[in-house]
Design an enzyme around this catalytic site. Sequence first.
Site, PDB file in Angstrom:
ATOM      1  N   ASP A  32       0.829  -1.203   0.000  1.00  0.00           N
ATOM      2  CA  ASP A  32       0.000   0.000   0.000  1.00  0.00           C
ATOM      3  C   ASP A  32       0.862   1.251   0.000  1.00  0.00           C
ATOM      4  OD1 ASP A  32      -2.912  -0.982   1.965  1.00  0.00           O
ATOM      5  OD2 ASP A  32      -2.149  -1.574   0.011  1.00  0.00           O
ATOM      6  N   TYR A  35       2.032   1.892  -3.453  1.00  0.00           N
ATOM      7  CA  TYR A  35       0.877   2.353  -4.241  1.00  0.00           C
ATOM      8  C   TYR A  35       0.610   3.829  -3.952  1.00  0.00           C
ATOM      9  CZ  TYR A  35      -4.033   2.663  -5.704  1.00  0.00           C
ATOM     10  OH  TYR A  35      -5.212   3.043  -6.285  1.00  0.00           O
ATOM     11  N   ASP A  36       0.633   4.167  -2.658  1.00  0.00           N
ATOM     12  CA  ASP A  36       0.392   5.556  -2.281  1.00  0.00           C
ATOM     13  C   ASP A  36       1.446   6.488  -2.839  1.00  0.00           C
ATOM     14  OD1 ASP A  36      -1.155   5.208   0.986  1.00  0.00           O
ATOM     15  OD2 ASP A  36      -1.928   5.183  -1.057  1.00  0.00           O
ATOM     16  N   GLU A 113     -15.275 -42.984   4.916  1.00  0.00           N
ATOM     17  CA  GLU A 113     -14.825 -42.293   3.697  1.00  0.00           C
ATOM     18  C   GLU A 113     -13.488 -41.623   3.968  1.00  0.00           C
ATOM     19  OE1 GLU A 113     -17.708 -39.211   3.079  1.00  0.00           O
ATOM     20  OE2 GLU A 113     -19.374 -40.605   3.207  1.00  0.00           O
ATOM     21  N   LYS A 115     -10.842 -38.867   4.362  1.00  0.00           N
ATOM     22  CA  LYS A 115     -11.012 -37.442   4.644  1.00  0.00           C
ATOM     23  C   LYS A 115     -10.114 -36.657   3.687  1.00  0.00           C
ATOM     24  CE  LYS A 115     -11.304 -34.141   8.401  1.00  0.00           C
ATOM     25  NZ  LYS A 115     -10.516 -33.060   7.799  1.00  0.00           N
ATOM     26  N   ASP A 117      -8.198 -33.757   1.836  1.00  0.00           N
ATOM     27  CA  ASP A 117      -7.581 -32.519   2.296  1.00  0.00           C
ATOM     28  C   ASP A 117      -7.801 -31.421   1.258  1.00  0.00           C
ATOM     29  OD1 ASP A 117      -6.340 -31.112   4.186  1.00  0.00           O
ATOM     30  OD2 ASP A 117      -4.358 -32.049   3.963  1.00  0.00           O
ATOM     31  N   GLU A 172     -16.108 -31.804  -1.283  1.00  0.00           N
ATOM     32  CA  GLU A 172     -14.775 -31.232  -1.112  1.00  0.00           C
ATOM     33  C   GLU A 172     -14.159 -30.922  -2.475  1.00  0.00           C
ATOM     34  OE1 GLU A 172     -14.076 -31.081   2.109  1.00  0.00           O
ATOM     35  OE2 GLU A 172     -11.921 -30.767   2.335  1.00  0.00           O
ATOM     36  N   TYR A 220     -20.015 -35.695  -0.787  1.00  0.00           N
ATOM     37  CA  TYR A 220     -20.097 -36.618   0.347  1.00  0.00           C
ATOM     38  C   TYR A 220     -21.131 -36.286   1.424  1.00  0.00           C
ATOM     39  CZ  TYR A 220     -16.902 -33.137   2.317  1.00  0.00           C
ATOM     40  OH  TYR A 220     -16.328 -31.970   2.723  1.00  0.00           O
ATOM     41  N   LYS A 307      -8.125 -39.189  12.526  1.00  0.00           N
ATOM     42  CA  LYS A 307      -6.961 -38.667  11.814  1.00  0.00           C
ATOM     43  C   LYS A 307      -5.818 -39.674  11.854  1.00  0.00           C
ATOM     44  CE  LYS A 307      -8.182 -34.291  10.931  1.00  0.00           C
ATOM     45  NZ  LYS A 307      -7.476 -33.149  11.465  1.00  0.00           N
ATOM     46  N   CYS A 399       4.307 -11.419  35.715  1.00  0.00           N
ATOM     47  CA  CYS A 399       3.923 -11.331  34.310  1.00  0.00           C
ATOM     48  C   CYS A 399       5.090 -10.746  33.507  1.00  0.00           C
ATOM     49  CB  CYS A 399       2.697 -10.443  34.167  1.00  0.00           C
ATOM     50  SG  CYS A 399       2.269 -10.108  32.452  1.00  0.00           S
ATOM     51  N   CYS A 402       3.678  -7.081  32.005  1.00  0.00           N
ATOM     52  CA  CYS A 402       3.390  -5.895  32.824  1.00  0.00           C
ATOM     53  C   CYS A 402       4.072  -5.943  34.187  1.00  0.00           C
ATOM     54  CB  CYS A 402       1.883  -5.707  32.985  1.00  0.00           C
ATOM     55  SG  CYS A 402       1.127  -6.919  34.075  1.00  0.00           S
ATOM     56  N   CYS A 417      -1.589 -13.752  35.399  1.00  0.00           N
ATOM     57  CA  CYS A 417      -1.170 -12.388  35.689  1.00  0.00           C
ATOM     58  C   CYS A 417      -2.319 -11.681  36.386  1.00  0.00           C
ATOM     59  CB  CYS A 417      -0.835 -11.690  34.372  1.00  0.00           C
ATOM     60  SG  CYS A 417      -0.878  -9.905  34.452  1.00  0.00           S
ATOM     61  N   CYS A 423      -2.619  -4.653  32.254  1.00  0.00           N
ATOM     62  CA  CYS A 423      -1.620  -5.473  31.548  1.00  0.00           C
ATOM     63  C   CYS A 423      -1.851  -5.362  30.044  1.00  0.00           C
ATOM     64  CB  CYS A 423      -1.728  -6.931  31.981  1.00  0.00           C
ATOM     65  SG  CYS A 423      -0.658  -8.003  30.999  1.00  0.00           S
TER      66      CYS A 423
HETATM   67  S1  IVH Z   1     -18.488 -34.729   6.263  1.00  0.00           S
HETATM   68  C1  IVH Z   1     -21.083 -32.098   9.212  1.00  0.00           C
HETATM   69  N1  IVH Z   1     -16.864 -36.125   4.793  1.00  0.00           N
HETATM   70  O1  IVH Z   1     -13.396 -32.202   6.746  1.00  0.00           O
HETATM   71  C2  IVH Z   1     -19.756 -32.371   8.680  1.00  0.00           C
HETATM   72  N2  IVH Z   1     -16.113 -34.010   5.548  1.00  0.00           N
HETATM   73  O2  IVH Z   1     -12.831 -31.442   9.491  1.00  0.00           O
HETATM   74  C3  IVH Z   1     -19.805 -32.743   7.249  1.00  0.00           C
HETATM   75  N3  IVH Z   1     -13.879 -33.394   4.759  1.00  0.00           N
HETATM   76  O3  IVH Z   1     -15.335 -29.290   6.763  1.00  0.00           O
HETATM   77  C4  IVH Z   1     -18.478 -33.085   6.731  1.00  0.00           C
HETATM   78  N4  IVH Z   1     -13.518 -35.213   3.585  1.00  0.00           N
HETATM   79  O4  IVH Z   1     -14.264 -29.998   4.528  1.00  0.00           O
HETATM   80  C5  IVH Z   1     -17.027 -34.983   5.470  1.00  0.00           C
HETATM   81  N5  IVH Z   1     -15.569 -37.457   3.438  1.00  0.00           N
HETATM   82  C6  IVH Z   1     -15.726 -36.339   4.108  1.00  0.00           C
HETATM   83  C7  IVH Z   1     -14.737 -35.337   4.149  1.00  0.00           C
HETATM   84  C8  IVH Z   1     -14.966 -34.180   4.885  1.00  0.00           C
HETATM   85  C9  IVH Z   1     -13.023 -34.040   3.956  1.00  0.00           C
HETATM   86  C10 IVH Z   1     -13.634 -32.084   5.372  1.00  0.00           C
HETATM   87  C11 IVH Z   1     -14.763 -31.093   5.246  1.00  0.00           C
HETATM   88  C12 IVH Z   1     -15.062 -30.663   6.662  1.00  0.00           C
HETATM   89  C13 IVH Z   1     -13.792 -31.014   7.360  1.00  0.00           C
HETATM   90  C14 IVH Z   1     -14.032 -31.212   8.835  1.00  0.00           C
END
Ligand code: IVH
Length: 671
Positions: A32, A35-36, A113, A115, A117, A172, A220, A307, A399, A402, A417, A423
């Site tokens: 910024d 820019y300015d 399922e 998960k 990413d 996703e 999903y 996980k 602390c 402070c 603290c 503080c």
């Molecule tokens: S079910 C009510 N299924 O994980 C929750 N989530 O940590 C519905 N994600 O925000 C989510 N794979 O973005 C679901 N097979 C899967 C998933 C999945 C990835 C993600 C999703 C969610 C996050 C939660």
Amino acid sequence: MTTTKTRFTDLLARIAEANTAYHTHDAPVMSDAAYDALRREAEALLATHPELGDAQALAEIGAKPAPKFKKIIHATPMLSLDNIFTPEDFPEFCARIRRFLGLDDTPLEFVAEPKIDGLSISLTYEHHKFTTAATRGDGTEGEDVTANLLTLKSLPLTLPKDAPAKIEIRGEVYMTKADFLALNESQDKKFANPRNAAAGSLRQLDSSITAKRKLSLFAYAQGESSAPVAKTHWEYLQKLQDWGFAVNPLSKLISESAAEAFQTHIGTARAALPYDIDGVVYKVNDLALQARLGFAGRAPRWAIAWKFPAERASSVLEDIEIQVGRTGALTPRARLTPVNVGGVLVQYATLHNEDEIARKDVHIGDTVELQRAGDVIPQIIGLLKRGEHTKPFVFPTHCPVCGSLAVRDTDEAVRRCTGGLSCPAQVTERLIHFCSRGAFDIEGMGEKTVVEFYQDGLIKSAPDIFRLPEQEQKIAEREGWGKLSAANLTAAIQGRRTIALPRFIYALGIRRVGENNAKLLARHYGTYANWRASMQAATEIGSDARLELGSISGVGPAIATDLAAFFAEPHNLATLDALETYLTITDAPSAGTSDSPLAGKTIVFTGTLSMARPEAKARAESLGAKVTESVSKKTDFVVVGADAGSKAKKATELGLKILTEEEFREMAGLN
Ligand code: IVH
């Protein structure tokens, strides 16, 4: 030699380019301040050489409001998932479900399922045509990325006739590992991982950029629907597949006892998969059970994300820094020699509290083992090798910010603290919390800005934030700011002057009043005026108001004490008075349940019910009732089960309306 004219034309071109980069591509090409400087130079040239052109042209270039994504309010909130990490956690999760529903030992059935990413997305179809796509955002309100989703080849644009007239499908958006590598190869800007690349590509204001990035989609989950689609989640996934959505091929219908083996199987397959996953999601298959289980806070009771094990690494503990939180808690943080832990560069890890440092027996200079799991802050596991000439860490008794005495209550692990509002650390942390996402969510008032504004005396307390628009000019002149950013900040602040009661309560940063408790309080008291008056009355120990507060189910006496302590402080009341002059605090939503005979009623359950207590309570709350633990004049209904004792007796004495379980079920629409 450059003539004044060419210099001026060049400046205009660069300003215009910077504007497009900032507004259209969400990717500023200069600070910024730079820019300015360009604008100031152009303005100066124009002032001394009026023949150069129309001053209006320059005025217009930078005056456009930043086009942002339109917001879309989710018909039902987009929530997250609770996590588990070990094989012991899964049976516990199943036991919780059984307890809630009052089920016997019959094994539950789950859909497992991977998960993915990536980023969650909500897709709406009306009259069988794709209409909108929204990101998760804060869960309640997401960004309209419809144009960007249209660039995904795998997105079905129409649904067959057997689909409901209106349906929202969730899934996703992700980028495959191969597409991520190719993208990074092709450009200077490198993304750290496929998830970031997917996020950066999806959140493009210019959808032609999204079109060039290869994004993929797995569907999903269910959102709102005008008609039911299936009886089980597994059946629902089959439907999605029939309708043309990509459903993850590794998804599997399993019995409860097969979860551990499935977790191992996917864990082994993980590295060879073409996309990143960070665990497995287990969802109760029966949709009727899902509906009964509902949600607790931000996550469903019917699903869990298991996980993969944390990634571990070793590093040298360079220092132990003490951070002071908004409630004064002194938290030790380990500063480490930066180390890559499973693809993420880690430099800090938590050490929790002083006992934990002693228990782990780590000294500054030691080589320690650390781990990182999911989005959780990395943790120090323990000592690997003692450094030379090290000595045990002495936890400060004052602390570090402070200098006030830091005390530790006998039954507490945390040292705090005692500086309170004198503080600076506590004050800035409170201000940061006030502006943060779950609270006022003021864009542009991130941690760094709050600290700087506080240090420079622009804000001292929360009400000052709403006085910032008066200082827009001054802010614009600050290093790194400029007119545009200052105007955006003003707009962001003005846009938050209307706030829902639960957010407001949460924003105050009262100890132990997190988002969940703030919601409980808001729902119980309904309006801001009622809440404030009741809290002030509750400062008196033994008062009706205090008893009422402590008996709200889920609140309890400890939180009641914290709230009373907050309202007993005159300066907190003064802060509330000042905030009231700037804000419109909207009533707690009754969740569209006003037609239920239980809405707004205060209920007490007592005795043994055939329905499990947690489910009865959750059902009543979802219909807008307030569930309390003790009977008082204010109780509307007492639901009496078998072998009820003193509460039923008191209800009769007070002449309250007593319901049998059957009558309750009737009123709650459960029959
Ligand atoms: S079910 C009510 N299924 O994980 C929750 N989530 O940590 C519905 N994600 O925000 C989510 N794979 O973005 C679901 N097979 C899967 C998933 C999945 C990835 C993600 C999703 C969610 C996050 C939660």
